[in-house]
Design a protein around this motif. Structure first.
Motif, PDB file in Angstrom:
ATOM      1  N   THR A 106      57.745  43.023  36.431  1.00 32.56           N
ATOM      2  CA  THR A 106      56.707  42.129  36.942  1.00 32.56           C
ATOM      3  C   THR A 106      55.353  42.512  36.373  1.00 32.56           C
ATOM      4  O   THR A 106      55.076  43.686  36.129  1.00 32.56           O
ATOM      5  CB  THR A 106      56.637  42.199  38.477  1.00 32.56           C
ATOM      6  N   ARG A 107      54.516  41.528  36.185  1.00 27.85           N
ATOM      7  CA  ARG A 107      53.205  41.784  35.587  1.00 27.85           C
ATOM      8  C   ARG A 107      52.211  42.156  36.675  1.00 27.85           C
ATOM      9  O   ARG A 107      51.527  41.304  37.236  1.00 27.85           O
ATOM     10  CB  ARG A 107      52.722  40.550  34.834  1.00 27.85           C
ATOM     11  N   THR A 108      52.206  43.426  36.970  1.00 25.20           N
ATOM     12  CA  THR A 108      51.313  43.878  38.031  1.00 25.20           C
ATOM     13  C   THR A 108      50.165  44.705  37.485  1.00 25.20           C
ATOM     14  O   THR A 108      49.293  45.118  38.221  1.00 25.20           O
ATOM     15  CB  THR A 108      52.085  44.718  39.057  1.00 25.20           C
ATOM     16  N   THR A 109      50.208  44.925  36.179  1.00 26.87           N
ATOM     17  CA  THR A 109      49.155  45.742  35.597  1.00 26.87           C
ATOM     18  C   THR A 109      47.842  44.965  35.551  1.00 26.87           C
ATOM     19  O   THR A 109      47.811  43.801  35.154  1.00 26.87           O
ATOM     20  CB  THR A 109      49.526  46.188  34.173  1.00 26.87           C
ATOM     21  N   LYS A 110      46.817  45.613  35.935  1.00 27.62           N
ATOM     22  CA  LYS A 110      45.499  44.972  35.907  1.00 27.62           C
ATOM     23  C   LYS A 110      44.548  45.825  35.082  1.00 27.62           C
ATOM     24  O   LYS A 110      44.107  46.893  35.530  1.00 27.62           O
ATOM     25  CB  LYS A 110      44.960  44.817  37.328  1.00 27.62           C
ATOM     26  N   PRO A 111      44.256  45.386  33.898  1.00 25.98           N
ATOM     27  CA  PRO A 111      43.389  46.193  33.022  1.00 25.98           C
ATOM     28  C   PRO A 111      41.979  46.321  33.570  1.00 25.98           C
ATOM     29  O   PRO A 111      41.426  45.363  34.109  1.00 25.98           O
ATOM     30  CB  PRO A 111      43.400  45.410  31.702  1.00 25.98           C
ATOM     31  N   SER A 112      41.457  47.490  33.429  1.00 27.04           N
ATOM     32  CA  SER A 112      40.098  47.717  33.921  1.00 27.04           C
ATOM     33  C   SER A 112      39.063  47.117  32.980  1.00 27.04           C
ATOM     34  O   SER A 112      37.984  46.724  33.387  1.00 27.04           O
ATOM     35  CB  SER A 112      39.836  49.212  34.078  1.00 27.04           C
ATOM     36  N   GLU A 113      39.456  47.055  31.716  1.00 24.50           N
ATOM     37  CA  GLU A 113      38.541  46.476  30.742  1.00 24.50           C
ATOM     38  C   GLU A 113      38.847  44.995  30.546  1.00 24.50           C
ATOM     39  O   GLU A 113      39.999  44.585  30.655  1.00 24.50           O
ATOM     40  CB  GLU A 113      38.689  47.190  29.402  1.00 24.50           C
ATOM     41  N   PRO A 114      37.844  44.212  30.280  1.00 23.77           N
ATOM     42  CA  PRO A 114      38.084  42.798  29.998  1.00 23.77           C
ATOM     43  C   PRO A 114      38.900  42.619  28.741  1.00 23.77           C
ATOM     44  O   PRO A 114      38.659  43.289  27.743  1.00 23.77           O
ATOM     45  CB  PRO A 114      36.675  42.210  29.834  1.00 23.77           C
ATOM     46  N   SER A 115      39.859  41.747  28.812  1.00 19.41           N
ATOM     47  CA  SER A 115      40.724  41.524  27.659  1.00 19.41           C
ATOM     48  C   SER A 115      39.953  40.857  26.538  1.00 19.41           C
ATOM     49  O   SER A 115      39.095  40.014  26.770  1.00 19.41           O
ATOM     50  CB  SER A 115      41.897  40.641  28.060  1.00 19.41           C
ATOM     51  N   VAL A 116      40.306  41.269  25.342  1.00 25.08           N
ATOM     52  CA  VAL A 116      39.659  40.677  24.179  1.00 25.08           C
ATOM     53  C   VAL A 116      40.230  39.293  23.937  1.00 25.08           C
ATOM     54  O   VAL A 116      41.427  39.081  24.008  1.00 25.08           O
ATOM     55  CB  VAL A 116      39.877  41.549  22.937  1.00 25.08           C
ATOM     56  N   CYS A 117      39.352  38.379  23.692  1.00 22.85           N
ATOM     57  CA  CYS A 117      39.771  37.014  23.408  1.00 22.85           C
ATOM     58  C   CYS A 117      40.617  37.000  22.143  1.00 22.85           C
ATOM     59  O   CYS A 117      40.204  37.510  21.109  1.00 22.85           O
ATOM     60  CB  CYS A 117      38.534  36.135  23.239  1.00 22.85           C
ATOM     61  N   LYS A 118      41.795  36.438  22.267  1.00 24.37           N
ATOM     62  CA  LYS A 118      42.721  36.480  21.134  1.00 24.37           C
ATOM     63  C   LYS A 118      42.320  35.586  19.960  1.00 24.37           C
ATOM     64  O   LYS A 118      42.378  36.012  18.817  1.00 24.37           O
ATOM     65  CB  LYS A 118      44.129  36.130  21.606  1.00 24.37           C
ATOM     66  N   PHE A 139      33.970  30.904  24.583  1.00 23.85           N
ATOM     67  CA  PHE A 139      32.613  30.364  24.438  1.00 23.85           C
ATOM     68  C   PHE A 139      31.620  31.414  23.969  1.00 23.85           C
ATOM     69  O   PHE A 139      30.484  31.467  24.434  1.00 23.85           O
ATOM     70  CB  PHE A 139      32.135  29.732  25.746  1.00 23.85           C
ATOM     71  N   GLY A 140      32.098  32.255  23.073  1.00 20.26           N
ATOM     72  CA  GLY A 140      31.186  33.202  22.438  1.00 20.26           C
ATOM     73  C   GLY A 140      31.060  34.535  23.142  1.00 20.26           C
ATOM     74  O   GLY A 140      30.372  35.416  22.661  1.00 20.26           O
ATOM     75  N   SER A 141      31.740  34.683  24.275  1.00 20.12           N
ATOM     76  CA  SER A 141      31.607  35.941  25.000  1.00 20.12           C
ATOM     77  C   SER A 141      32.493  37.030  24.405  1.00 20.12           C
ATOM     78  O   SER A 141      32.200  38.213  24.528  1.00 20.12           O
ATOM     79  CB  SER A 141      31.946  35.739  26.465  1.00 20.12           C
ATOM     80  N   GLY A 142      33.578  36.613  23.745  1.00 20.42           N
ATOM     81  CA  GLY A 142      34.461  37.578  23.126  1.00 20.42           C
ATOM     82  C   GLY A 142      35.503  38.151  24.063  1.00 20.42           C
ATOM     83  O   GLY A 142      36.330  38.958  23.657  1.00 20.42           O
ATOM     84  N   THR A 143      35.460  37.743  25.311  1.00 19.70           N
ATOM     85  CA  THR A 143      36.449  38.221  26.272  1.00 19.70           C
ATOM     86  C   THR A 143      37.304  37.070  26.747  1.00 19.70           C
ATOM     87  O   THR A 143      36.845  35.922  26.822  1.00 19.70           O
ATOM     88  CB  THR A 143      35.775  38.869  27.488  1.00 19.70           C
ATOM     89  N   ASP A 144      38.527  37.385  27.062  1.00 22.02           N
ATOM     90  CA  ASP A 144      39.456  36.342  27.478  1.00 22.02           C
ATOM     91  C   ASP A 144      39.141  35.889  28.910  1.00 22.02           C
ATOM     92  O   ASP A 144      39.228  36.672  29.842  1.00 22.02           O
ATOM     93  CB  ASP A 144      40.872  36.906  27.409  1.00 22.02           C
ATOM     94  N   PRO A 145      38.755  34.651  29.068  1.00 23.16           N
ATOM     95  CA  PRO A 145      38.389  34.148  30.396  1.00 23.16           C
ATOM     96  C   PRO A 145      39.592  34.014  31.317  1.00 23.16           C
ATOM     97  O   PRO A 145      39.456  33.904  32.533  1.00 23.16           O
ATOM     98  CB  PRO A 145      37.760  32.781  30.106  1.00 23.16           C
ATOM     99  N   ASN A 146      40.767  34.015  30.729  1.00 20.85           N
ATOM    100  CA  ASN A 146      41.976  33.836  31.531  1.00 20.85           C
ATOM    101  C   ASN A 146      42.594  35.155  31.944  1.00 20.85           C
ATOM    102  O   ASN A 146      43.608  35.176  32.612  1.00 20.85           O
ATOM    103  CB  ASN A 146      43.002  33.011  30.731  1.00 20.85           C
ATOM    104  N   ALA A 147      41.997  36.234  31.517  1.00 18.38           N
ATOM    105  CA  ALA A 147      42.560  37.547  31.837  1.00 18.38           C
ATOM    106  C   ALA A 147      42.218  37.945  33.270  1.00 18.38           C
ATOM    107  O   ALA A 147      41.174  37.561  33.761  1.00 18.38           O
ATOM    108  CB  ALA A 147      42.033  38.607  30.868  1.00 18.38           C
TER     109      ALA A 147
END
Ligand code: ZN
Length: 55
Positions: free
Chosen positions: A3-15, A47-55
């Motif tokens: 199960t996907r229970t891992t929650k990264p502390s850092e914002p994911s990089v936008c792919k 939108f230019g932030s560089g981080t995945d908004p869906n993460a």
């Protein structure tokens, strides 16, 4: 099944843009849509932030 229970502390990089916030946009001109090259365009995923908004 894991199960996907891992929650990264850092914002994911936008792919799509790789965290740069910019993506290469293919430029087409003319009725034949001739390719004239590419230019940097704003990443529509983050939108230019560089981080995945869906993460
Ligand atoms: Zn992005």
């Amino acid at each position: 099944m894991a199960t996907r229970t891992t929650k990264p502390s850092e914002p994911s990089v936008c792919k799509p843009c790789g965290g740069t916030g910019n993506v290469p946009v293919t430029v087409r001109v003319g009725r034949k849509r001739r390719l004239v090259g590419q230019q940097d365009g704003l990443c529509l995923n983050c939108f230019g932030s560089g981080t995945d908004p869906n993460a």
